[in-house]
Design an enzyme around this catalytic site. Structure first.
Site, short mmCIF file in Angstrom:
data_model
loop_
_atom_site.label_atom_id
_atom_site.label_comp_id
_atom_site.label_asym_id
_atom_site.label_seq_id
_atom_site.Cartn_x
_atom_site.Cartn_y
_atom_site.Cartn_z
N ASP A 70 -52.32 -4.54 21.83
CA ASP A 70 -51.48 -3.43 22.26
C ASP A 70 -49.99 -3.81 22.27
OD1 ASP A 70 -54.07 -2.61 22.85
OD2 ASP A 70 -53.50 -1.64 24.73
N HIS A 72 -47.57 -0.86 23.10
CA HIS A 72 -47.19 0.11 24.14
C HIS A 72 -45.68 0.32 24.26
CE1 HIS A 72 -50.84 1.61 25.81
NE2 HIS A 72 -51.36 0.40 25.96
N ASP A 98 -52.67 1.39 20.11
CA ASP A 98 -51.82 1.55 21.29
C ASP A 98 -50.40 1.05 21.01
OD1 ASP A 98 -53.92 2.72 22.58
OD2 ASP A 98 -53.90 1.41 24.32
N ASP A 101 -46.46 4.77 24.19
CA ASP A 101 -46.66 5.08 25.61
C ASP A 101 -46.36 3.89 26.51
OD1 ASP A 101 -47.32 7.74 25.22
OD2 ASP A 101 -49.49 7.38 25.23
N ARG A 102 -46.01 4.22 27.75
CA ARG A 102 -45.72 3.28 28.83
C ARG A 102 -44.39 2.56 28.66
NH1 ARG A 102 -49.74 3.27 32.31
NH2 ARG A 102 -51.90 3.52 31.67
N ASN A 130 -56.63 4.39 21.78
CA ASN A 130 -56.83 5.60 22.58
C ASN A 130 -55.52 6.32 22.89
OD1 ASN A 130 -56.55 3.18 24.34
ND2 ASN A 130 -56.57 4.68 25.99
N HIS A 131 -54.38 5.62 22.84
CA HIS A 131 -53.10 6.28 23.08
C HIS A 131 -52.54 6.98 21.85
CE1 HIS A 131 -51.77 5.28 27.23
NE2 HIS A 131 -52.79 4.46 27.11
N HIS A 180 -60.01 -1.16 18.34
CA HIS A 180 -59.17 -1.10 19.52
C HIS A 180 -59.94 -1.37 20.81
CE1 HIS A 180 -55.95 -0.11 22.23
NE2 HIS A 180 -56.77 0.71 22.87
N ARG A 228 -63.07 4.03 33.18
CA ARG A 228 -61.97 4.75 32.54
C ARG A 228 -62.25 6.25 32.41
NH1 ARG A 228 -58.44 1.24 29.64
NH2 ARG A 228 -59.24 -0.85 29.26
N HIS A 255 -56.95 -3.31 24.10
CA HIS A 255 -57.33 -2.27 25.06
C HIS A 255 -57.34 -2.71 26.53
CE1 HIS A 255 -58.94 1.60 26.14
NE2 HIS A 255 -60.15 1.19 26.41
#
Length: 324
Positions: A70, A72, A98, A101-102, A130-131, A180, A228, A255
């Site tokens: 990731d 991110h 991923d 995001d974040r 998943n993002h 992922h 999750r 992940h």
């Protein structure tokens, strides 16, 4: 060519550099943390879709290759990753999703990875996390960042259309599965992954969802419910059965935050690789990348977060948390 970390706050580029191809010019802009124009992003996304849609659900990749977890949106740490692992195209890379995001620079992160994909399509493989979804990015930062930096949602819409074309997994030299999240109770073979329809927003359940959301668990056998709210947890027996049935040696995935940058599960049947140091700018972890040489010998390289003075000014309102 790469990488010296940029200094100061990210800002729009004000002028066009002459004497290089468009892609090389744009890569150079991103290296300085200058995000490119809206029209250029949309053209880049169209080019990336053309490349990605021709790739397989399970993309075959030759060793040597470097596997990354990731990112991110931690763009300055992505530059640190390239400093650690080597320039693309000299180094071949698999990024296991991923990207956004974040972090505070998802726009720059996603754009740079797509530029590298467009420039050297056979030297970088991008998997879906998943993002990489419309729903998730509207909650965890990427949508709002695109709106703030470009004043509208056009760049976000172009990028999420690219997300639909990303590969679901990769296999290195018929031996290492990269994905992922993890495995699915609906998928026993690599061929079943190949048969999935991937060009869509990820469903809330089912095998495509599981590949992006599932996690290993050393303390169970079989399948379990995931905290999750999507995907499953799975035990060593599941990983062993999948590896045996598909003549594989290792599952590499991301992940999950790994404080030491990577973490083995099930003996050494599965490894989590995490490439976002000091995750969310507060977790204090180091990051790792996994180098596989031509004989599939493994070498983990550890790196730390970029110095604070390279990051610019962070956003004041952090994204909401879910199960990290």
């Amino acid at each position: 060519f790469f990488w010296q970390g940029p200094r100061g706050r990210c800002r729009p580029a004000r002028r066009r550099m002459a004497g290089t191809s468009d892609l090389d010019r744009q890569i150079e802009q991103l290296r300085r943390c200058e995000y490119i124009k809206e029209a250029e992003v949309k053209a880049l996304c169209a080019k990336a879709r053309e490349i990605l849609v021709e790739e397989s659900n399970v993309q075959r990749v030759d060793a040597p290759v470097t596997i990354c977890g990731d990112i991110h949106g931690q763009f300055h740490d992505l530059l640190e990753l390239f400093n650690c692992g080597g320039a693309c195209p000299e180094t071949s890379y698999i990024f296991m999703g991923d990207f956004v995001d974040r972090g505070y620079n998802s726009v720059e992160t996603m754009t740079l990875l797509l530029l590298l994909k467009a420039r050297w399509p056979h030297r970088i493989t991008l998997l879906r996390g998943n993002h990489e979804s419309r729903q998730i990015t509207q909650v965890y930062g990427f949508y709002d960042e695109c709106l703030k930096k470009y004043g509208n949602t056009a760049v976000w819409r172009a990028c999420v259309d690219v997300f639909d074309c990303l590969c679901l997994s990769a296999v290195v030299d018929n031996s290492v599965l990269c994905v992922h999240g993890g495995l699915s109770p609906s998928l026993d073979t690599i061929d079943q992954i190949q048969d999935l329809h991937r060009v869509q927003e990820p469903p809330h359940e089912g095998p495509m969802c599981d590949l992006m959301w599932s996690d290993p668990d050393d303390d169970i056998q079989g399948w379990g419910i995931s905290a999750r709210g999507a995907g499953y947890v799975f035990g060593p027996d599941i990983a062993d059965q999948f590896l045996y049935a598909n003549h594989l040696e290792l599952i590499a995935r991301s992940h999950q935050l790994a404080m030491e940058g990577y973490k083995y599960f099930f003996g050494q049947l599965l490894v989590t690789v995490w490439s976002a140091p000091n995750y969310c700018y507060r977790c204090g972890n180091v990051a790792a990348i996994l180098e596989l040489d031509e004989h599939l010998n493994k070498n983990f390289k550890i790196f730390e977060a970029a110095p604070q003075d390279q990051r610019g000014v962070p956003a004041k309102k952090p994204a909401p948390d879910y199960f990290l």
